[in-house]
Design a protein around this motif. Sequence first.
Motif, short mmCIF file in Angstrom:
data_model
loop_
_atom_site.label_atom_id
_atom_site.label_comp_id
_atom_site.label_asym_id
_atom_site.label_seq_id
_atom_site.Cartn_x
_atom_site.Cartn_y
_atom_site.Cartn_z
N GLU A 163 25.72 0.13 7.02
CA GLU A 163 26.97 -0.27 7.47
C GLU A 163 28.01 -0.56 6.15
O GLU A 163 29.17 -0.35 6.25
N LEU A 164 27.35 -1.04 5.04
CA LEU A 164 27.98 -1.56 3.70
C LEU A 164 28.41 -0.40 2.96
O LEU A 164 29.02 -0.23 2.09
N GLY A 165 27.98 0.80 3.19
CA GLY A 165 28.04 2.06 2.77
C GLY A 165 27.08 2.25 1.51
O GLY A 165 27.31 3.03 0.57
N GLY A 166 25.96 1.33 1.67
CA GLY A 166 24.80 1.49 0.61
C GLY A 166 23.47 1.83 1.08
O GLY A 166 23.57 2.50 2.10
N SER A 167 22.51 1.31 0.32
CA SER A 167 21.26 1.74 0.95
C SER A 167 20.25 0.46 0.45
O SER A 167 20.49 -0.16 -0.64
N LEU A 168 19.16 0.60 1.11
CA LEU A 168 18.14 -0.35 0.57
C LEU A 168 16.77 0.39 0.56
O LEU A 168 16.28 1.15 1.29
N THR A 169 16.05 0.18 -0.77
CA THR A 169 14.87 0.87 -1.17
C THR A 169 13.84 0.20 -1.55
O THR A 169 14.16 -1.07 -2.00
N VAL A 170 12.71 0.46 -1.68
CA VAL A 170 11.56 -0.30 -2.32
C VAL A 170 10.70 0.48 -3.14
O VAL A 170 10.41 1.82 -3.14
N GLN A 171 10.02 0.08 -3.91
CA GLN A 171 9.16 0.51 -5.10
C GLN A 171 8.10 -0.36 -5.37
O GLN A 171 8.06 -1.55 -5.60
N SER A 172 6.74 0.30 -5.40
CA SER A 172 5.41 -0.62 -5.51
C SER A 172 4.39 0.26 -5.81
O SER A 172 4.36 1.47 -5.35
N ASP A 173 3.66 -0.10 -6.92
CA ASP A 173 2.64 0.55 -7.34
C ASP A 173 1.41 0.42 -6.83
O ASP A 173 0.27 1.01 -7.04
N GLY A 174 1.31 -0.29 -5.60
CA GLY A 174 0.09 -0.51 -4.91
C GLY A 174 -0.29 -2.03 -4.85
O GLY A 174 0.49 -3.02 -5.19
N LEU A 175 -1.57 -2.35 -4.25
CA LEU A 175 -1.71 -3.56 -3.99
C LEU A 175 -1.99 -4.46 -5.35
O LEU A 175 -2.39 -3.84 -6.57
N ALA A 176 -1.68 -5.70 -5.32
CA ALA A 176 -1.52 -6.62 -6.44
C ALA A 176 -0.71 -6.20 -7.75
O ALA A 176 -0.89 -6.61 -8.89
N LYS A 177 0.30 -5.05 -7.33
CA LYS A 177 1.15 -4.64 -8.46
C LYS A 177 2.50 -4.93 -8.11
O LYS A 177 3.29 -4.36 -8.99
N GLY A 178 2.68 -6.05 -7.32
CA GLY A 178 3.95 -6.47 -6.86
C GLY A 178 5.01 -5.39 -6.24
O GLY A 178 4.52 -4.22 -5.92
N ALA A 179 6.29 -5.58 -5.98
CA ALA A 179 7.21 -4.69 -5.41
C ALA A 179 8.35 -5.13 -5.78
O ALA A 179 8.77 -6.32 -6.34
N THR A 180 9.41 -4.18 -5.70
CA THR A 180 10.86 -4.12 -6.16
C THR A 180 11.57 -3.73 -4.88
O THR A 180 11.63 -2.62 -4.62
N PHE A 181 12.47 -4.45 -4.44
CA PHE A 181 13.44 -4.02 -3.33
C PHE A 181 14.88 -3.99 -4.00
O PHE A 181 15.28 -5.02 -4.70
N THR A 182 15.64 -2.75 -3.68
CA THR A 182 16.71 -2.69 -4.41
C THR A 182 17.98 -2.73 -3.35
O THR A 182 17.87 -1.43 -2.52
N LEU A 183 18.93 -3.54 -3.22
CA LEU A 183 20.07 -3.08 -2.52
C LEU A 183 21.22 -2.51 -3.38
O LEU A 183 21.68 -3.08 -4.43
N LEU A 227 0.84 -1.17 0.04
CA LEU A 227 0.15 0.10 0.02
C LEU A 227 0.91 1.45 -0.15
O LEU A 227 1.92 1.39 0.61
N PRO A 228 0.63 2.62 -0.64
CA PRO A 228 1.20 3.53 -0.75
C PRO A 228 1.54 4.22 0.80
O PRO A 228 2.76 4.39 0.84
N GLU A 229 0.60 3.98 1.59
CA GLU A 229 0.94 4.57 3.06
C GLU A 229 1.81 3.58 3.70
O GLU A 229 2.33 3.88 4.60
N ASN A 230 1.98 2.54 3.32
CA ASN A 230 3.28 1.55 3.98
C ASN A 230 4.50 1.63 3.26
O ASN A 230 5.63 1.31 4.27
N ILE A 231 4.59 2.31 2.32
CA ILE A 231 6.01 2.51 1.71
C ILE A 231 6.98 3.41 2.42
O ILE A 231 8.09 2.76 2.90
N THR A 232 6.51 4.32 3.21
CA THR A 232 7.58 4.97 4.21
C THR A 232 7.83 4.29 5.33
O THR A 232 8.75 4.74 6.19
N ARG A 233 7.05 3.51 5.64
CA ARG A 233 7.04 2.66 6.97
C ARG A 233 7.81 1.19 6.88
O ARG A 233 7.74 0.69 7.95
N ILE A 234 7.69 0.77 5.60
CA ILE A 234 8.08 -0.67 5.58
C ILE A 234 9.24 -0.90 6.25
O ILE A 234 9.75 -2.22 6.57
N PHE A 235 10.22 -0.15 6.48
CA PHE A 235 11.87 -0.37 6.96
C PHE A 235 11.72 0.04 8.27
O PHE A 235 12.84 -0.12 9.12
#
Length: 679
Positions: free
Chosen positions: A624-644, A592-600
């Motif tokens: 700690e590794l000097g990188g980042s972990l982010t997420v992108q999703s278009d909403g319910l039933a639209k899947g999600a992409t986590f990027t390290l 859900l869009p409202e959960n994107i900012t709270r997922i981590f």
Amino acid sequence: MISAQVKRRFNDLPIKTKVSAVIYVVSLVVLLTASGALFASQMHIMRTTFEHDLEVLATSLADNCAAPLAFNDAKVASQTLASLSAKPEVIRADLITLDDKILAQFGDADDPTEIEDLRDGLQVGAKNHWTLVRPVVFNELRIGSLRICVDYASVQSRLARLYAGTTALVLAVSLALALGLTAKLQPLITRPIAELAAAARKVATHNDYTIRAPKFANDELGQLTDAFNQMLEEIHGQNVALRESEQRFRSVAETAGDAIIIADRGTRILSWNPAACRMFGYQADEIVGQPLAVILPERFRAADPAGRGLFETTGAGEMIGRTVELAGLRKDGTEFPFELSLATWKTDGGTFFCGVIRDIAERKNAEEALRDSQQRLLETSRNAGMAEVATNVLHNVGNVLNSVNVSCTLIADKVRKSRIIHVANTAQLLRQHAGDLAAFLTTDATGQKLPDFLGKLAERLAEDQVSVLEEIRSLSTNIEHIKEIVVVQQKYANVGGVSEMVPLAGLVEDALTMHGAKLMRHGVEIFREFAEIPCVCTEKHKVLQILVNLVRNAKHALTDGGRADKRLVVRIARTAVGRVALSVSDNGIGILPENITRIFSHGFTTKKDGHGFGLHSGVLAARELGGSLTVQSDGLAKGATFTLELPFTPNGRNPGLWQPPAPLESGPPSSPSRNHPTP
């Protein structure tokens, strides 16, 4: 030339007086010019007319004197010349013979003109006396000359007085008329200007921008009046807005929790709000007018006694619009950290600065406590991550052991049901007929069936052998897979805190291997999109911990989504210079869009049995590794992409690229060629 003083006095006169003076001067100049031109024209006309009349008079008189002169009759000639008495301007007239003798004469006999100077035509002599000589002709022969001398100066003086009087009268009447018309018509021009000036004086005197100048017409003055009134309207609106803005600023400054300080270019404090009083301990009457150095620690004052460096263009220009951290000094001598947001503006009075200061001492303490907590949490996360890896390994081993158990059960069942007992029975039957074996095989009904029975038995035993060998091969493969899972676990068991050159594709394959059985059981189709990336210098166990958690979450998202076509796409690609990205994409339930900012966030989870720890620990590990972990999703039933995203350094010692391992004969998903799915 008009002197500067006269110009200044004229410029200081009221516009009504200046307009009247201009009109009078212009009228006078025009009238004088016209009168002068008219007078000169009249004088010229008078001269021309007089000359013409004199020519006519001389011609007529010469014709009348022709007969007396021809007959040398002096008396008649004198009578003829006496007719000139009607012309007072005639001074003298002479009738002269060809031998230059005067036959008859009229007028002043003492005229100095000599006979020898006599010439035909008009001559102007002294005192503006004109002399006209005309020939006397009788029977087309010249018999003498007529000379007439006139006083043109008297004629000119008389006519000049007449014309001058007339001109003066016309000029006086014209000036009087101009004065009257000016006095009558002048208000049409000067009144709007005077009213406009009066309105401007009232505005300047009372600072009342609600005053409006009256409009009299739609001409240029009317347009000027409209523009003046519009300007007053805009100034009034700006003043209202400015007063409201000042009131809002004063209200904000008085009630703000942050210190708001205004200083000039000389770093003298001009404004000090209540929050600044509470923060620094100085009351407004104590600090206003003091240099900024008063609120700076002692170590800053030695190099910058006035505190000017804080707001100098060379330094402050870089801080304008940004928030910087500095140190402040309270009245009691204690130092504290604060955040400064700086703004500047310029007026005719100079350059001014406004600083918004926030005390961040409590936040600094909280951040320090948070860093300690995060460090402890990271250690717990590392341990929990390794425990999760171990749990996945044990779960996968358990799944493989189920396959081993099934294979063992099938082998035991096949052995129990084996037809090998028929071989023993056949051998016993052959031993019983050892003495008559040939007769038994040829004549006995049972013996005759024995060869066919042995052939079929051999076929069945061969089938049983193939089936058992297949199960033994499957059993061997599963045991080999168990060994592989254990080896993967052992590789990451004791390498915490050590960075080494790691092939990222190998780490991804290890993470997929640990979840292979689950992914296969739920029918997840895996796609690999691996770019050719050199080895990365990083900590293997932290990267594996993140990847295992992302693959497991993707598996749960796919199973919860309920789709028949469950797709899991794993990508490795370059992003920016010196950066590489590993992404795990699914077409599952989505976020859900409202959960994107709270997922981590720590403790946040959307799963019924989740603990909200995995993604939060992954973010910490990525940092700690000097990188980042982010997420992108278009909403319910639209899947999600986590990027390290990680920083990477090309392996100079081993420039070779990682190659996928050879596929296993059976078991969990193997590593096929890039960009091809694995069912």
